[in-house]
Design an enzyme around this catalytic site. Structure first.
Site, PDB file in Angstrom:
ATOM      1  N   GLY A  99       0.824  -1.208   0.000  1.00 28.61           N
ATOM      2  CA  GLY A  99       0.000   0.000   0.000  1.00 28.61           C
ATOM      3  C   GLY A  99       0.850   1.245   0.000  1.00 28.61           C
ATOM      4  O   GLY A  99       0.476   2.275   0.576  1.00 28.61           O
ATOM      5  N   ALA A 100       2.001   1.178  -0.674  1.00 28.15           N
ATOM      6  CA  ALA A 100       2.971   2.280  -0.639  1.00 28.15           C
ATOM      7  C   ALA A 100       2.649   3.382  -1.633  1.00 28.15           C
ATOM      8  O   ALA A 100       3.366   4.378  -1.698  1.00 28.15           O
ATOM      9  CB  ALA A 100       4.378   1.743  -0.917  1.00 28.15           C
ATOM     10  N   GLY A 101       1.557   3.231  -2.378  1.00 26.38           N
ATOM     11  CA  GLY A 101       1.246   4.214  -3.400  1.00 26.38           C
ATOM     12  C   GLY A 101       0.651   5.504  -2.896  1.00 26.38           C
ATOM     13  O   GLY A 101       0.538   6.469  -3.661  1.00 26.38           O
ATOM     14  N   TYR A 134     -15.170  -2.804   8.403  1.00 30.06           N
ATOM     15  CA  TYR A 134     -13.866  -2.179   8.654  1.00 30.06           C
ATOM     16  C   TYR A 134     -13.393  -2.476  10.071  1.00 30.06           C
ATOM     17  O   TYR A 134     -12.234  -2.848  10.292  1.00 30.06           O
ATOM     18  CB  TYR A 134     -13.979  -0.673   8.433  1.00 30.06           C
ATOM     19  CG  TYR A 134     -12.658   0.050   8.503  1.00 30.06           C
ATOM     20  CD1 TYR A 134     -11.763   0.003   7.437  1.00 30.06           C
ATOM     21  CD2 TYR A 134     -12.301   0.789   9.630  1.00 30.06           C
ATOM     22  CE1 TYR A 134     -10.553   0.675   7.494  1.00 30.06           C
ATOM     23  CE2 TYR A 134     -11.102   1.466   9.694  1.00 30.06           C
ATOM     24  CZ  TYR A 134     -10.228   1.400   8.623  1.00 30.06           C
ATOM     25  OH  TYR A 134      -9.023   2.060   8.690  1.00 30.06           O
ATOM     26  N   LYS A 193      -9.948  -4.627  11.128  1.00 27.88           N
ATOM     27  CA  LYS A 193      -8.852  -4.047  11.902  1.00 27.88           C
ATOM     28  C   LYS A 193      -8.690  -4.727  13.265  1.00 27.88           C
ATOM     29  O   LYS A 193      -7.568  -4.846  13.776  1.00 27.88           O
ATOM     30  CB  LYS A 193      -9.065  -2.545  12.060  1.00 27.88           C
ATOM     31  CG  LYS A 193      -8.983  -1.782  10.741  1.00 27.88           C
ATOM     32  CD  LYS A 193      -7.661  -2.020  10.023  1.00 27.88           C
ATOM     33  CE  LYS A 193      -7.516  -1.176   8.774  1.00 27.88           C
ATOM     34  NZ  LYS A 193      -6.201  -1.372   8.094  1.00 27.88           N
ATOM     35  N   VAL A 235      -2.549  -7.592  -2.337  1.00 29.50           N
ATOM     36  CA  VAL A 235      -2.278  -8.341  -1.109  1.00 29.50           C
ATOM     37  C   VAL A 235      -3.344  -9.383  -0.799  1.00 29.50           C
ATOM     38  O   VAL A 235      -3.118 -10.260   0.044  1.00 29.50           O
ATOM     39  CB  VAL A 235      -2.101  -7.399   0.103  1.00 29.50           C
ATOM     40  CG1 VAL A 235      -0.886  -6.514  -0.078  1.00 29.50           C
ATOM     41  CG2 VAL A 235      -3.365  -6.583   0.344  1.00 29.50           C
TER      42      VAL A 235
END
Length: 278
Positions: free
Chosen positions: A21-23, A165, A169, A72
């Site tokens: 998720g580095a974008g 969500y 988490k 992922v």
């Protein structure tokens, strides 16, 4: 790696790291900060173009980076990511940041479409499971390293109309705690990041199903949201200290303490507050 004042080494200094998720958002901030600390960073994202932009930002600050696409939710792609990292680094990564995630919400349990449940859990929870499943044995075999899992204050806040969500988490937090116990004494540490509002694009293009809730969420991010760069720095400093939990904001700490000390009154209050907001 350099010695730190707490004993041991500064794990995040000159570290070879993988960030999913580095974008954008927190993932991009992690990549940039790791590059600033002298590390080499593999920037992975389902959006290869955004990952490439992050690489440019890392190299602009003097770091070294490589971009690659990765969904992922696919074990095969996460395994390929780990193999790519070993080829580029010439060894196992020192730090793995399981950060990729999406935001969803707005409907009650029973009204939330099941495909939305599957989408959120596939990315937010199974993505982190895949990252831990693939990388943890490699780090354990190497005898050192760190895994950072991006959870959320939603893991324990349990706000109404955010069930998928919240569950995703909460699963990430439980996974992180279990993995930390299993890796105790191996030289590998685990850190779970649990922020509240962060100024990212996680809700980009997402409808929360209720205009009132959407406006309140926008205001909350604007008033209390912290820039992702500060969150990334605080988390990596916590990794250097071998810290399991990172709850970076005051409101996140208040939710954490309230839920632990007064779980039932907290839950009732959360429900009443949500109705007032609407």
């Amino acid at each position: 790696m350099r010695l730190n004042p707490f004993g041991g080494t500064r794990r995040t200094q000159h570290a070879d790291a993988v960030v999913t998720g580095a974008g954008s958002g927190i993932g991009r901030a992690f990549a940039i900060e790791l590059g600033r600390r002298g590390g080499r960073v593999i920037c992975s994202d389902i959006d290869a173009g955004r990952a490439r932009e992050t690489v440019e930002l890392v190299t602009a600050t003097g770091g070294k980076a490589f971009d690659t696409g990765c969904d992922v939710s696919s074990l095969e792609q996460v395994t390929a990511l780990a193999d790519t990292a070993e080829q580029w680094f010439g060894k196992t990564a020192d730090i793995v940041v399981n950060n990729a995630g999406i935001g969803r919400g707005g409907a009650l349990i029973g009204d939330t479409p099941l495909p939305e449940w599957h989408q959120v859990l596939d990315i937010n929870l199974w993505g982190v499971i895949h990252g831990c499943h693939v990388f943890a044995p490699r780090l354990r075999a190497a005898g050192h390293g760190s895994i950072v899992n991006t959870a959320s204050a939603a893991a324990f806040g349990s706000a109404p109309r955010m069930a998928a969500y919240n569950v995703s988490k909460a699963g990430v937090l439980a996974l992180s705690e279990t993995l930390a116990a299993e890796l105790a004494g191996t030289g590998v540490t685990v850190t779970a990041l649990c922020p509240t509002g962060v100024k990212t694009n996680i809700l980009e293009g997402v409808s929360l199903g209720d205009p009132g809730i959407e406006k309140w969420g926008e205001r909350l991010i604007r008033w209390t949201g912290r820039p992702p760069a500060g969150i990334a720095r605080a988390t990596l400093d916590a990794v250097d200290r071998g810290q399991l939990y990172v709850v970076p904001q005051l409101e996140a700490k208040l939710i954490w303490q309230s839920k632990r000390l007064l779980p039932e009154p907290y839950t009732r209050a959360a429900g009443l507050l949500e109705r007032l907001v609407r």
